[in-house]
Motif scaffolding. Sequence first.
Motif, PDB file in Angstrom:
ATOM      1  N   PHE A  48      -2.671   0.730 -10.899  1.00 41.84           N
ATOM      2  CA  PHE A  48      -3.064   1.058 -12.273  1.00 41.84           C
ATOM      3  C   PHE A  48      -4.124   2.164 -12.285  1.00 41.84           C
ATOM      4  O   PHE A  48      -4.085   3.071 -13.128  1.00 41.84           O
ATOM      5  N   SER A  49      -5.068   2.088 -11.354  1.00 38.90           N
ATOM      6  CA  SER A  49      -6.135   3.096 -11.294  1.00 38.90           C
ATOM      7  C   SER A  49      -5.563   4.481 -11.027  1.00 38.90           C
ATOM      8  O   SER A  49      -5.974   5.474 -11.659  1.00 38.90           O
ATOM      9  N   VAL A  50      -4.623   4.559 -10.094  1.00 36.85           N
ATOM     10  CA  VAL A  50      -4.005   5.847  -9.768  1.00 36.85           C
ATOM     11  C   VAL A  50      -3.212   6.385 -10.961  1.00 36.85           C
ATOM     12  O   VAL A  50      -3.295   7.573 -11.300  1.00 36.85           O
ATOM     13  N   LEU A  51      -2.446   5.514 -11.602  1.00 31.81           N
ATOM     14  CA  LEU A  51      -1.637   5.941 -12.747  1.00 31.81           C
ATOM     15  C   LEU A  51      -2.509   6.419 -13.906  1.00 31.81           C
ATOM     16  O   LEU A  51      -2.197   7.416 -14.572  1.00 31.81           O
ATOM     17  N   ILE A  52      -3.595   5.706 -14.150  1.00 32.95           N
ATOM     18  CA  ILE A  52      -4.510   6.100 -15.232  1.00 32.95           C
ATOM     19  C   ILE A  52      -5.209   7.410 -14.878  1.00 32.95           C
ATOM     20  O   ILE A  52      -5.368   8.300 -15.722  1.00 32.95           O
ATOM     21  N   PHE A  54      -4.185   9.880 -13.015  1.00 33.38           N
ATOM     22  CA  PHE A  54      -3.277  11.024 -13.114  1.00 33.38           C
ATOM     23  C   PHE A  54      -2.490  11.029 -14.426  1.00 33.38           C
ATOM     24  O   PHE A  54      -1.532  11.788 -14.568  1.00 33.38           O
ATOM     25  N   LYS A  55      -2.897  10.154 -15.357  1.00 31.88           N
ATOM     26  CA  LYS A  55      -2.271  10.065 -16.682  1.00 31.88           C
ATOM     27  C   LYS A  55      -0.764   9.844 -16.597  1.00 31.88           C
ATOM     28  O   LYS A  55       0.028  10.462 -17.318  1.00 31.88           O
ATOM     29  N   ARG A  56      -0.374   8.932 -15.685  1.00 33.34           N
ATOM     30  CA  ARG A  56       1.039   8.624 -15.478  1.00 33.34           C
ATOM     31  C   ARG A  56       1.419   7.237 -16.002  1.00 33.34           C
ATOM     32  O   ARG A  56       2.592   6.858 -15.943  1.00 33.34           O
ATOM     33  N   LEU A  57       0.445   6.489 -16.507  1.00 35.74           N
ATOM     34  CA  LEU A  57       0.741   5.151 -17.021  1.00 35.74           C
ATOM     35  C   LEU A  57       1.445   5.279 -18.369  1.00 35.74           C
ATOM     36  O   LEU A  57       0.926   5.873 -19.311  1.00 35.74           O
ATOM     37  N   LYS A  58       2.633   4.706 -18.447  1.00 35.34           N
ATOM     38  CA  LYS A  58       3.450   4.811 -19.652  1.00 35.34           C
ATOM     39  C   LYS A  58       3.374   3.539 -20.487  1.00 35.34           C
ATOM     40  O   LYS A  58       3.195   2.438 -19.956  1.00 35.34           O
ATOM     41  N   LYS A  59       3.532   3.702 -21.793  1.00 36.58           N
ATOM     42  CA  LYS A  59       3.606   2.548 -22.683  1.00 36.58           C
ATOM     43  C   LYS A  59       5.019   1.982 -22.636  1.00 36.58           C
ATOM     44  O   LYS A  59       6.003   2.720 -22.691  1.00 36.58           O
ATOM     45  N   ILE A  60       5.121   0.661 -22.514  1.00 38.65           N
ATOM     46  CA  ILE A  60       6.441   0.034 -22.442  1.00 38.65           C
ATOM     47  C   ILE A  60       6.566  -1.048 -23.515  1.00 38.65           C
ATOM     48  O   ILE A  60       5.560  -1.562 -24.024  1.00 38.65           O
ATOM     49  N   SER A  61       7.800  -1.388 -23.859  1.00 44.13           N
ATOM     50  CA  SER A  61       8.076  -2.327 -24.940  1.00 44.13           C
ATOM     51  C   SER A  61       7.845  -3.776 -24.504  1.00 44.13           C
ATOM     52  O   SER A  61       7.643  -4.075 -23.323  1.00 44.13           O
ATOM     53  N   ILE A 181       9.247   3.990 -13.068  1.00 39.05           N
ATOM     54  CA  ILE A 181       9.288   2.966 -12.028  1.00 39.05           C
ATOM     55  C   ILE A 181       7.897   2.556 -11.561  1.00 39.05           C
ATOM     56  O   ILE A 181       7.648   1.390 -11.235  1.00 39.05           O
ATOM     57  N   PHE A 182       6.955   3.497 -11.547  1.00 44.86           N
ATOM     58  CA  PHE A 182       5.605   3.171 -11.096  1.00 44.86           C
ATOM     59  C   PHE A 182       4.871   2.309 -12.115  1.00 44.86           C
ATOM     60  O   PHE A 182       4.123   1.402 -11.749  1.00 44.86           O
ATOM     61  N   THR A 183       5.082   2.582 -13.397  1.00 47.62           N
ATOM     62  CA  THR A 183       4.461   1.777 -14.437  1.00 47.62           C
ATOM     63  C   THR A 183       4.986   0.345 -14.413  1.00 47.62           C
ATOM     64  O   THR A 183       4.211  -0.615 -14.467  1.00 47.62           O
ATOM     65  N   THR A 184       6.309   0.202 -14.321  1.00 43.56           N
ATOM     66  CA  THR A 184       6.891  -1.145 -14.297  1.00 43.56           C
ATOM     67  C   THR A 184       6.496  -1.892 -13.033  1.00 43.56           C
ATOM     68  O   THR A 184       6.283  -3.107 -13.065  1.00 43.56           O
ATOM     69  N   THR A 185       6.370  -1.176 -11.916  1.00 41.07           N
ATOM     70  CA  THR A 185       5.945  -1.814 -10.666  1.00 41.07           C
ATOM     71  C   THR A 185       4.514  -2.316 -10.780  1.00 41.07           C
ATOM     72  O   THR A 185       4.190  -3.424 -10.317  1.00 41.07           O
ATOM     73  N   ALA A 186       3.644  -1.518 -11.390  1.00 42.78           N
ATOM     74  CA  ALA A 186       2.247  -1.931 -11.562  1.00 42.78           C
ATOM     75  C   ALA A 186       2.152  -3.199 -12.402  1.00 42.78           C
ATOM     76  O   ALA A 186       1.432  -4.146 -12.052  1.00 42.78           O
TER      77      ALA A 186
END
Length: 304
Positions: A48-52, A54-61, A181-186
């Motif tokens: 989560f830290s890496v995704l945030i 690099f602004k790669r964390l996506k919003k999911i339903s 895939i990275f967001t869902t994995t996190a």
Amino acid sequence: MKLNLMLYGFVVVLWGTTWQAITLQQRSFISPEVAVFWRFLIASALLFSVLILFKRLKKISKEAHLLCLLQGCCIFGFNFLCFYYAVHYINSGLEAIIFSLAVLFNAINSRIFFKQVISPRFYMAACCGVSGIVALFWHDIYGVSFKPDVLLGIVLCLMGTYGFSLGNMLSVQHQKQGRDIFTTTAYAMLYGAIIMLSLSIIQGKNIVPHIQMISQMAILYLAVFGSVIGFCAYFILVGRIGASNAAYSTLLFPLVALMISTVMEGYVWTANAVFGIVLILLGNAVFFVKLQRLKLFKNKQAIN
């Protein structure tokens, strides 16, 4: 090409060494539930830290969160719980060998959930895999003295491998619906950690146990290298060379695990063991080679 080879070797080495790390972690008699909880709590926090960052964390339903919850149960929760308990009964290297049968479970589950046709080669591969397990553990199961603990360890590994396969199916579903895939994995890692925490609390386990330094290092290695870096490297490799080619790593990292186990745990290679391991790996190779040839054949037809 060099980057692909580096990523491929990275995945083989990292996932080949995690099995011994599991064994080292359990030497402090830490509860498997607590061990899995800390592994994926740390892993999810890092991802989560890496995704945030690099602004790669996506919003999911909400539907995606539910699938992540199920994925966490299957691939970052109960399946690892099975492997962590199994290490008390069988060698960690042998766990990795059984885990290589995941490709066969993937074929079965792909048929069940996505109606994909099962190749005729699957049956040959399955026969090799089952025969290999029988040969590998023949001495322990059918030898002079029957060892029910070994049989329990095998069943736990098979359950864990099937859980991993179910998690793969959920990952495929995420990708079919266009999710990152990275967001869902996190999220799946986080949910897996929460499930293991809940289970630990219900059972009255100490979630902050006093453990040896070697076990602390093992947990960090499993979380950082085995989970975050290992899975990310694998997913990048899948994107660069395709899932079928990347999946060849499952043929190699069990051998790395078994070699380490030979040195660290004193695993003794018998004729039955060698024959069984060859059969299991041959079964996987038969299945993979067939898939790759079929893909090349279809591509050639499309060009013509």
